[in-house]
Design a protein around this motif. Structure first.
Motif, PDB file in Angstrom:
ATOM      1  N   PHE A   4       0.823  -1.207   0.000  1.00  0.00           N
ATOM      2  CA  PHE A   4       0.000   0.000   0.000  1.00  0.00           C
ATOM      3  C   PHE A   4       0.854   1.252   0.000  1.00  0.00           C
ATOM      4  O   PHE A   4       0.500   2.258  -0.605  1.00  0.00           O
ATOM      5  N   ASN A   5       1.971   1.233   0.685  1.00  0.00           N
ATOM      6  CA  ASN A   5       2.852   2.397   0.738  1.00  0.00           C
ATOM      7  C   ASN A   5       3.527   2.672  -0.601  1.00  0.00           C
ATOM      8  O   ASN A   5       3.907   3.798  -0.883  1.00  0.00           O
ATOM      9  N   LYS A   6       3.682   1.656  -1.418  1.00  0.00           N
ATOM     10  CA  LYS A   6       4.354   1.822  -2.700  1.00  0.00           C
ATOM     11  C   LYS A   6       3.420   2.317  -3.804  1.00  0.00           C
ATOM     12  O   LYS A   6       3.874   2.788  -4.826  1.00  0.00           O
ATOM     13  N   LEU A   7       2.103   2.202  -3.594  1.00  0.00           N
ATOM     14  CA  LEU A   7       1.152   2.612  -4.624  1.00  0.00           C
ATOM     15  C   LEU A   7       1.094   4.132  -4.747  1.00  0.00           C
ATOM     16  O   LEU A   7       1.027   4.830  -3.737  1.00  0.00           O
ATOM     17  N   PRO A   8       1.090   4.645  -5.955  1.00  0.00           N
ATOM     18  CA  PRO A   8       0.870   6.084  -6.150  1.00  0.00           C
ATOM     19  C   PRO A   8      -0.557   6.448  -5.723  1.00  0.00           C
ATOM     20  O   PRO A   8      -1.449   5.583  -5.722  1.00  0.00           O
ATOM     21  N   PRO A   9      -0.809   7.698  -5.358  1.00  0.00           N
ATOM     22  CA  PRO A   9      -2.134   8.094  -4.858  1.00  0.00           C
ATOM     23  C   PRO A   9      -3.285   7.767  -5.809  1.00  0.00           C
ATOM     24  O   PRO A   9      -4.350   7.334  -5.367  1.00  0.00           O
ATOM     25  N   ASN A  10      -3.091   7.957  -7.116  1.00  0.00           N
ATOM     26  CA  ASN A  10      -4.173   7.674  -8.064  1.00  0.00           C
ATOM     27  C   ASN A  10      -4.516   6.184  -8.107  1.00  0.00           C
ATOM     28  O   ASN A  10      -5.683   5.815  -8.167  1.00  0.00           O
ATOM     29  N   GLN A  11      -3.516   5.335  -8.067  1.00  0.00           N
ATOM     30  CA  GLN A  11      -3.766   3.897  -8.075  1.00  0.00           C
ATOM     31  C   GLN A  11      -4.386   3.441  -6.757  1.00  0.00           C
ATOM     32  O   GLN A  11      -5.223   2.537  -6.724  1.00  0.00           O
ATOM     33  N   PHE A  12      -3.997   4.072  -5.669  1.00  0.00           N
ATOM     34  CA  PHE A  12      -4.562   3.762  -4.352  1.00  0.00           C
ATOM     35  C   PHE A  12      -6.055   4.086  -4.341  1.00  0.00           C
ATOM     36  O   PHE A  12      -6.878   3.285  -3.876  1.00  0.00           O
ATOM     37  N   ALA A  13      -6.418   5.248  -4.879  1.00  0.00           N
ATOM     38  CA  ALA A  13      -7.830   5.642  -4.956  1.00  0.00           C
ATOM     39  C   ALA A  13      -8.598   4.713  -5.893  1.00  0.00           C
ATOM     40  O   ALA A  13      -9.752   4.352  -5.614  1.00  0.00           O
ATOM     41  N   LEU A  14      -7.984   4.318  -7.001  1.00  0.00           N
ATOM     42  CA  LEU A  14      -8.628   3.411  -7.943  1.00  0.00           C
ATOM     43  C   LEU A  14      -8.869   2.042  -7.312  1.00  0.00           C
ATOM     44  O   LEU A  14      -9.944   1.441  -7.490  1.00  0.00           O
ATOM     45  N   LEU A  15      -7.927   1.562  -6.538  1.00  0.00           N
ATOM     46  CA  LEU A  15      -8.091   0.283  -5.843  1.00  0.00           C
ATOM     47  C   LEU A  15      -9.241   0.367  -4.842  1.00  0.00           C
ATOM     48  O   LEU A  15     -10.070  -0.544  -4.766  1.00  0.00           O
ATOM     49  N   ALA A  16      -9.318   1.457  -4.095  1.00  0.00           N
ATOM     50  CA  ALA A  16     -10.407   1.629  -3.131  1.00  0.00           C
ATOM     51  C   ALA A  16     -11.752   1.669  -3.834  1.00  0.00           C
ATOM     52  O   ALA A  16     -12.726   1.050  -3.383  1.00  0.00           O
ATOM     53  N   ALA A  17     -11.830   2.384  -4.956  1.00  0.00           N
ATOM     54  CA  ALA A  17     -13.086   2.464  -5.710  1.00  0.00           C
ATOM     55  C   ALA A  17     -13.473   1.090  -6.261  1.00  0.00           C
ATOM     56  O   ALA A  17     -14.645   0.691  -6.200  1.00  0.00           O
ATOM     57  N   PHE A  18     -12.505   0.362  -6.777  1.00  0.00           N
ATOM     58  CA  PHE A  18     -12.772  -0.973  -7.320  1.00  0.00           C
ATOM     59  C   PHE A  18     -13.308  -1.909  -6.241  1.00  0.00           C
ATOM     60  O   PHE A  18     -14.293  -2.624  -6.447  1.00  0.00           O
ATOM     61  N   LEU A  19     -12.661  -1.895  -5.069  1.00  0.00           N
ATOM     62  CA  LEU A  19     -13.129  -2.754  -3.976  1.00  0.00           C
ATOM     63  C   LEU A  19     -14.512  -2.339  -3.496  1.00  0.00           C
ATOM     64  O   LEU A  19     -15.345  -3.191  -3.160  1.00  0.00           O
ATOM     65  N   GLY A  20     -14.775  -1.030  -3.463  1.00  0.00           N
ATOM     66  CA  GLY A  20     -16.098  -0.559  -3.070  1.00  0.00           C
ATOM     67  C   GLY A  20     -17.188  -1.022  -4.013  1.00  0.00           C
ATOM     68  O   GLY A  20     -18.253  -1.471  -3.585  1.00  0.00           O
ATOM     69  N   VAL A  21     -16.934  -0.928  -5.320  1.00  0.00           N
ATOM     70  CA  VAL A  21     -17.919  -1.374  -6.311  1.00  0.00           C
ATOM     71  C   VAL A  21     -18.087  -2.893  -6.241  1.00  0.00           C
ATOM     72  O   VAL A  21     -19.210  -3.412  -6.306  1.00  0.00           O
ATOM     73  N   LEU A  22     -17.005  -3.618  -6.075  1.00  0.00           N
ATOM     74  CA  LEU A  22     -17.068  -5.076  -5.978  1.00  0.00           C
ATOM     75  C   LEU A  22     -17.902  -5.504  -4.773  1.00  0.00           C
ATOM     76  O   LEU A  22     -18.773  -6.371  -4.883  1.00  0.00           O
ATOM     77  N   LEU A  23     -17.660  -4.882  -3.630  1.00  0.00           N
ATOM     78  CA  LEU A  23     -18.431  -5.215  -2.432  1.00  0.00           C
ATOM     79  C   LEU A  23     -19.879  -4.772  -2.557  1.00  0.00           C
ATOM     80  O   LEU A  23     -20.771  -5.370  -1.953  1.00  0.00           O
TER      81      LEU A  23
END
Length: 75
Positions: A4-23
């Motif tokens: 998580f610390n290595k992810l750039p901010p845009n990819q971090f936000a995209l991952l959160a959005a993806f997990l939110g939509v999946l759930l």
């Protein structure tokens, strides 16, 4: 956690959005509310505990009135 610390901010936000939509598709309304409240509670606890760690000084140093623990913000 290192990943998580290595992810750039845009990819971090995209991952959160993806997990939110999946759930969103996988859970019913009550499960979403319970999981969401649980995740928010974890976040609040982490944010509350973080400032306490920043005030601590290394052992062997004492707090003094002009020291970093009591310094005031410039006006």
């Amino acid at each position: 956690m290192y990943a998580f610390n290595k992810l750039p901010p845009n990819q971090f936000a995209l991952l959160a959005a993806f997990l939110g939509v999946l759930l969103n598709f996988a859970l019913n309304s009550e499960e979403k509310a319970a999981l969401g409240n649980f995740i928010i509670s974890i976040g609040q606890t982490m944010l509350t505990a973080r400032p306490r760690n920043r005030i601590r000084l290394p052992s062997g140093r004492k707090r003094t009135r002009g020291g970093p623990a009591f310094s005031r913000c410039p006006r």
